[in-house]
Design a protein around this motif. Sequence first.
Motif, PDB file in Angstrom:
ATOM      1  N   THR A  35       0.856  -1.186   0.000  1.00 27.37           N
ATOM      2  CA  THR A  35       0.000   0.000   0.000  1.00 27.37           C
ATOM      3  C   THR A  35       0.886   1.229   0.000  1.00 27.37           C
ATOM      4  OG1 THR A  35      -1.679  -1.184   1.266  1.00 27.37           O
ATOM      5  CG2 THR A  35      -1.862   1.197   1.202  1.00 27.37           C
ATOM      6  N   LEU A  36       0.593   2.172  -0.896  1.00 28.37           N
ATOM      7  CA  LEU A  36       1.360   3.400  -0.946  1.00 28.37           C
ATOM      8  C   LEU A  36       0.474   4.567  -1.339  1.00 28.37           C
ATOM      9  CD1 LEU A  36       2.773   4.246  -4.174  1.00 28.37           C
ATOM     10  CD2 LEU A  36       2.880   1.809  -3.849  1.00 28.37           C
ATOM     11  N   GLU A  37       0.866   5.751  -0.903  1.00 33.47           N
ATOM     12  CA  GLU A  37       0.234   7.002  -1.310  1.00 33.47           C
ATOM     13  C   GLU A  37       1.128   7.586  -2.391  1.00 33.47           C
ATOM     14  OE1 GLU A  37      -2.564   8.700  -0.173  1.00 33.47           O
ATOM     15  OE2 GLU A  37      -3.099   6.998   1.108  1.00 33.47           O
ATOM     16  N   SER A  38       0.579   7.777  -3.570  1.00 29.39           N
ATOM     17  CA  SER A  38       1.377   8.267  -4.688  1.00 29.39           C
ATOM     18  C   SER A  38       0.963   9.673  -5.077  1.00 29.39           C
ATOM     19  CB  SER A  38       1.205   7.337  -5.893  1.00 29.39           C
ATOM     20  OG  SER A  38       1.930   7.829  -6.998  1.00 29.39           O
ATOM     21  N   GLY A  39       1.936  10.488  -5.416  1.00 32.97           N
ATOM     22  CA  GLY A  39       1.672  11.823  -5.928  1.00 32.97           C
ATOM     23  C   GLY A  39       1.393  11.812  -7.419  1.00 32.97           C
ATOM     24  N   GLN A  40       1.538  10.648  -8.050  1.00 32.86           N
ATOM     25  CA  GLN A  40       1.239  10.520  -9.468  1.00 32.86           C
ATOM     26  C   GLN A  40      -0.270  10.587  -9.676  1.00 32.86           C
ATOM     27  OE1 GLN A  40       3.691   6.792  -9.534  1.00 32.86           O
ATOM     28  NE2 GLN A  40       4.177   7.520 -11.584  1.00 32.86           N
ATOM     29  N   VAL A  45      -0.695   6.279 -13.006  1.00 33.49           N
ATOM     30  CA  VAL A  45      -0.646   4.966 -12.357  1.00 33.49           C
ATOM     31  C   VAL A  45      -1.272   3.916 -13.257  1.00 33.49           C
ATOM     32  CG1 VAL A  45      -1.435   3.612 -10.378  1.00 33.49           C
ATOM     33  CG2 VAL A  45      -0.616   5.947 -10.032  1.00 33.49           C
ATOM     34  N   GLU A  46      -2.429   4.244 -13.826  1.00 34.99           N
ATOM     35  CA  GLU A  46      -3.112   3.293 -14.700  1.00 34.99           C
ATOM     36  C   GLU A  46      -2.273   2.970 -15.936  1.00 34.99           C
ATOM     37  OE1 GLU A  46      -7.450   2.803 -16.893  1.00 34.99           O
ATOM     38  OE2 GLU A  46      -7.094   4.464 -15.528  1.00 34.99           O
ATOM     39  N   ARG A  47      -1.600   3.964 -16.494  1.00 33.94           N
ATOM     40  CA  ARG A  47      -0.738   3.744 -17.666  1.00 33.94           C
ATOM     41  C   ARG A  47       0.435   2.832 -17.308  1.00 33.94           C
ATOM     42  NH1 ARG A  47       0.856   8.628 -18.420  1.00 33.94           N
ATOM     43  NH2 ARG A  47      -1.131   9.240 -19.304  1.00 33.94           N
ATOM     44  N   ALA A  48       1.039   3.034 -16.135  1.00 33.73           N
ATOM     45  CA  ALA A  48       2.161   2.198 -15.705  1.00 33.73           C
ATOM     46  C   ALA A  48       1.722   0.756 -15.508  1.00 33.73           C
ATOM     47  CB  ALA A  48       2.769   2.754 -14.416  1.00 33.73           C
ATOM     48  N   LEU A  53       1.391  -4.892 -17.550  1.00 33.02           N
ATOM     49  CA  LEU A  53       0.582  -6.075 -17.879  1.00 33.02           C
ATOM     50  C   LEU A  53       0.632  -6.425 -19.358  1.00 33.02           C
ATOM     51  CD1 LEU A  53      -2.548  -5.476 -15.618  1.00 33.02           C
ATOM     52  CD2 LEU A  53      -0.665  -7.091 -15.260  1.00 33.02           C
ATOM     53  N   ALA A  54       0.853  -5.431 -20.218  1.00 31.16           N
ATOM     54  CA  ALA A  54       0.931  -5.674 -21.660  1.00 31.16           C
ATOM     55  C   ALA A  54       2.307  -6.173 -22.091  1.00 31.16           C
ATOM     56  CB  ALA A  54       0.587  -4.396 -22.418  1.00 31.16           C
ATOM     57  N   GLY A  55       3.258  -6.194 -21.156  1.00 29.85           N
ATOM     58  CA  GLY A  55       4.592  -6.667 -21.490  1.00 29.85           C
ATOM     59  C   GLY A  55       5.512  -5.579 -22.016  1.00 29.85           C
ATOM     60  N   LYS A  56       5.047  -4.321 -22.026  1.00 29.35           N
ATOM     61  CA  LYS A  56       5.887  -3.218 -22.495  1.00 29.35           C
ATOM     62  C   LYS A  56       6.978  -2.883 -21.481  1.00 29.35           C
ATOM     63  CE  LYS A  56       2.161  -1.063 -25.113  1.00 29.35           C
ATOM     64  NZ  LYS A  56       1.308   0.117 -25.239  1.00 29.35           N
ATOM     65  N   ALA A  57       6.730  -3.205 -20.210  1.00 23.65           N
ATOM     66  CA  ALA A  57       7.713  -2.951 -19.151  1.00 23.65           C
ATOM     67  C   ALA A  57       7.811  -4.204 -18.284  1.00 23.65           C
ATOM     68  CB  ALA A  57       7.276  -1.760 -18.303  1.00 23.65           C
ATOM     69  N   PRO A  58       9.012  -4.661 -17.952  1.00 22.59           N
ATOM     70  CA  PRO A  58       9.152  -5.866 -17.133  1.00 22.59           C
ATOM     71  C   PRO A  58       8.796  -5.641 -15.666  1.00 22.59           C
ATOM     72  CG  PRO A  58      11.305  -4.957 -17.617  1.00 22.59           C
ATOM     73  CD  PRO A  58      10.302  -4.142 -18.387  1.00 22.59           C
ATOM     74  N   LEU A  59       8.784  -4.362 -15.243  1.00 23.59           N
ATOM     75  CA  LEU A  59       8.486  -4.021 -13.857  1.00 23.59           C
ATOM     76  C   LEU A  59       7.390  -2.963 -13.799  1.00 23.59           C
ATOM     77  CD1 LEU A  59      12.102  -3.497 -12.482  1.00 23.59           C
ATOM     78  CD2 LEU A  59      10.639  -5.452 -12.026  1.00 23.59           C
ATOM     79  N   LEU A  60       6.546  -3.066 -12.779  1.00 29.43           N
ATOM     80  CA  LEU A  60       5.634  -1.981 -12.456  1.00 29.43           C
ATOM     81  C   LEU A  60       6.422  -1.040 -11.554  1.00 29.43           C
ATOM     82  CD1 LEU A  60       2.937  -0.494 -12.244  1.00 29.43           C
ATOM     83  CD2 LEU A  60       2.336  -2.033 -10.375  1.00 29.43           C
ATOM     84  N   SER A  61       6.576   0.196 -11.973  1.00 29.37           N
ATOM     85  CA  SER A  61       7.367   1.174 -11.239  1.00 29.37           C
ATOM     86  C   SER A  61       6.484   2.345 -10.855  1.00 29.37           C
ATOM     87  CB  SER A  61       8.529   1.655 -12.109  1.00 29.37           C
ATOM     88  OG  SER A  61       9.238   2.674 -11.460  1.00 29.37           O
ATOM     89  N   LEU A  62       6.321   2.570  -9.540  1.00 27.62           N
ATOM     90  CA  LEU A  62       5.530   3.681  -9.024  1.00 27.62           C
ATOM     91  C   LEU A  62       6.365   4.454  -8.012  1.00 27.62           C
ATOM     92  CD1 LEU A  62       2.120   1.871  -8.434  1.00 27.62           C
ATOM     93  CD2 LEU A  62       2.743   3.327 -10.357  1.00 27.62           C
ATOM     94  N   VAL A  80      -4.175  -4.691  -8.789  1.00 28.45           N
ATOM     95  CA  VAL A  80      -3.806  -3.319  -8.438  1.00 28.45           C
ATOM     96  C   VAL A  80      -5.099  -2.558  -8.217  1.00 28.45           C
ATOM     97  CG1 VAL A  80      -2.669  -1.193  -9.167  1.00 28.45           C
ATOM     98  CG2 VAL A  80      -1.694  -3.405  -9.802  1.00 28.45           C
ATOM     99  N   GLU A  81      -5.241  -1.969  -7.042  1.00 27.86           N
ATOM    100  CA  GLU A  81      -6.416  -1.179  -6.702  1.00 27.86           C
ATOM    101  C   GLU A  81      -5.983   0.285  -6.630  1.00 27.86           C
ATOM    102  OE1 GLU A  81      -9.087  -0.548  -2.760  1.00 27.86           O
ATOM    103  OE2 GLU A  81      -8.650  -2.618  -3.319  1.00 27.86           O
ATOM    104  N   ILE A  82      -6.617   1.118  -7.453  1.00 32.11           N
ATOM    105  CA  ILE A  82      -6.282   2.541  -7.503  1.00 32.11           C
ATOM    106  C   ILE A  82      -7.434   3.318  -6.882  1.00 32.11           C
ATOM    107  CG2 ILE A  82      -5.659   4.483  -8.979  1.00 32.11           C
ATOM    108  CD1 ILE A  82      -4.835   2.374 -11.107  1.00 32.11           C
TER     109      ILE A  82
END
Length: 95
Positions: A35-40, A45-48, A53-62, A80-82
């Motif tokens: 759980t985190l509070e993000s300033g994004q 967040v949804e784009r990341a 999930l689409a395989g464009k990035a090997p890691l979810l980075s927030l 992921v719950e936003i």
Amino acid sequence: MCAAYSADGRAPNDRRRDKAVEVKIGVQHAPREITLESGQSVEDVERAVSDALAGKAPLLSLVDEHGRKVLVPADRLAYVEIGEPSARKVGFSAL
């Protein structure tokens, strides 16, 4: 007023924002969620998440509101719950 600060008293590269988004990340084979509070923004967040999930990035980075980076392997994401953006609370008040 110091020349390094703007008229509102913040440093020009200050990462604080007026809104925070709560993000909960479930990780496979992990007993607790992250759980985190993000300033994004919600869209960032949804784009990341979509890219991971689409395989464009090997890691979810927030990035959380303190500037710390959270990295989760995309293949280990369970959910992921936003949350909705909420105004930051400042000071003390009686409810």
